[in-house]
Design an enzyme around this catalytic site. Sequence first.
Site, short mmCIF file in Angstrom:
data_model
loop_
_atom_site.label_atom_id
_atom_site.label_comp_id
_atom_site.label_asym_id
_atom_site.label_seq_id
_atom_site.Cartn_x
_atom_site.Cartn_y
_atom_site.Cartn_z
N SER A 121 0.85 -1.19 0.00
CA SER A 121 0.00 0.00 0.00
C SER A 121 0.89 1.24 0.00
CB SER A 121 -0.86 -0.04 1.27
OG SER A 121 -1.53 1.19 1.44
N GLY A 122 0.57 2.21 -0.85
CA GLY A 122 1.41 3.41 -0.98
C GLY A 122 1.53 4.22 0.29
N CYS A 154 -7.28 1.59 11.32
CA CYS A 154 -8.28 1.20 10.34
C CYS A 154 -9.59 0.82 11.01
CB CYS A 154 -7.79 0.01 9.51
SG CYS A 154 -6.29 0.39 8.61
C1 LIG Z 1 -1.41 -5.24 7.31
C2 LIG Z 1 -2.35 -4.35 6.57
N1 LIG Z 1 -2.99 -4.81 5.48
C3 LIG Z 1 -3.84 -4.06 4.78
C4 LIG Z 1 -4.11 -2.76 5.14
C5 LIG Z 1 -5.05 -1.94 4.33
O1 LIG Z 1 -4.33 -1.03 3.54
P1 LIG Z 1 -5.03 0.29 2.93
O2 LIG Z 1 -5.18 1.26 4.06
O3 LIG Z 1 -4.07 0.78 1.89
O4 LIG Z 1 -6.32 -0.13 2.35
C6 LIG Z 1 -3.50 -2.23 6.28
C7 LIG Z 1 -3.81 -0.86 6.75
O5 LIG Z 1 -3.65 -0.55 7.92
C8 LIG Z 1 -2.58 -3.04 7.00
O6 LIG Z 1 -1.95 -2.58 8.09
#
Ligand SMILES: Cc1ncc(COP(=O)(O)O)c(C=O)c1O
Length: 381
Positions: free
Chosen positions: A196-197, A321
């Site tokens: 992820s950028g 998140c």
């Molecule tokens: C381990 C992991 N996977 C996936 C994601 C999701 O990435 P994005 O925020 O770019 O959707 C996150 C975001 O916190 C993450 O920490």
Amino acid sequence: MVRRIYLDANATTPLLPEVLEAMRPFLVEQFGNASSIHQEGQRARSAVEQARASVARFLGCRPAEIVFTSGGTESDNLAIFGSVRAGDHVLTSRVEHHAVLHAVERLGDRGVEVEFLPVDAQGVVAVEDVRRALRPNSRLISVMLANNETGVLQPVEEIGRIAREAGIRFHVDAVQAAGKMAIDVHSLGCDLLSISGHKMHGPQGTGALFVRRRTRLEPLFAGGAHERQRRAGTENVAGIVGLGKAAECALEGLRNGELERILGLRDRLEIGLLEQASGVNGGGTPRVPNTSNLWFETLDGEALVIALDLQGLAVSSGAACSSGASEPSHVLLAMGISPERARGSLRLSLHRQTTEEEIARTIELISSQVARLRELSAVTQ
Ligand SMILES: Cc1ncc(COP(=O)(O)O)c(C=O)c1O
């Protein structure tokens, strides 16, 4: 005004100035659609392909094996939903990010069986458990490289070897590892890998999925033939350029001692808080160098986050998140940590712009706020 200190890099990282500079022309005068055949389109296409080459170098794969997406969540979803069919068996771990956990939970409705591997007290999956859980209909193993809450690394190379021997597809969520350690998709032995950028000083809303050559993947979206028919939709040219530049900067950071510097700061932070903190969650096993998950006995992590925020320090008490949910972290619970201890835990995550002075100030701030909150709770009890 107090200068704020940002130690929540696992939620998102600041955009590097050189990344912004690389993106700028594509937000202004170079606005072409990468699918158009005129010069505006060609310039956009060429920028997308250069970025693809940079991301491929960063992951040790071919440019044609990179699919640009809107971020880690989409990359994880594409890897999972694109790989399985009714009747398949999928293996993952209990400490995955919700982008994986909630995606595989949905597979139940599609007639796919999902098994969640436990972790030990440090948050690590046992390789033997992976071997034991395999079935004739196992189709996909999805295990993360570095955990977003603790930074703990999984034995991904060994799991990759098991997957290869058994002929099972292997997806690695490397969102929290990218930019914090060297990643080579061939030594990891994976078929799919997400980045992820915005977790590596690139722009939010950008990401990539490595898809090993000859891996058949059902696209998530119906639409145009973009990204070799694996991801329909007009490319986010400026974002992709930013991701490419962030990958170049991350590669440079692996070579110029940047990670050692961050590790030194993280160690200093943990040593500096030794007296106040009751332990480091996942501290007894290899971790990415930027993450520290500290446990403060008798304290409420959220109250501490708020108190520190008011003092100018941005940290997190769980995964950003899923913020809004005050449930104790599923990652810490899976490690056998009690709900009270999980609630008393704080995540500090450093980045390339973190300085020594900021770490010194952070130690002061946390020490004083922990002491204050403990006094308050002693008075109210
Ligand atoms: C381990 C992991 N996977 C996936 C994601 C999701 O990435 P994005 O925020 O770019 O959707 C996150 C975001 O916190 C993450 O920490």
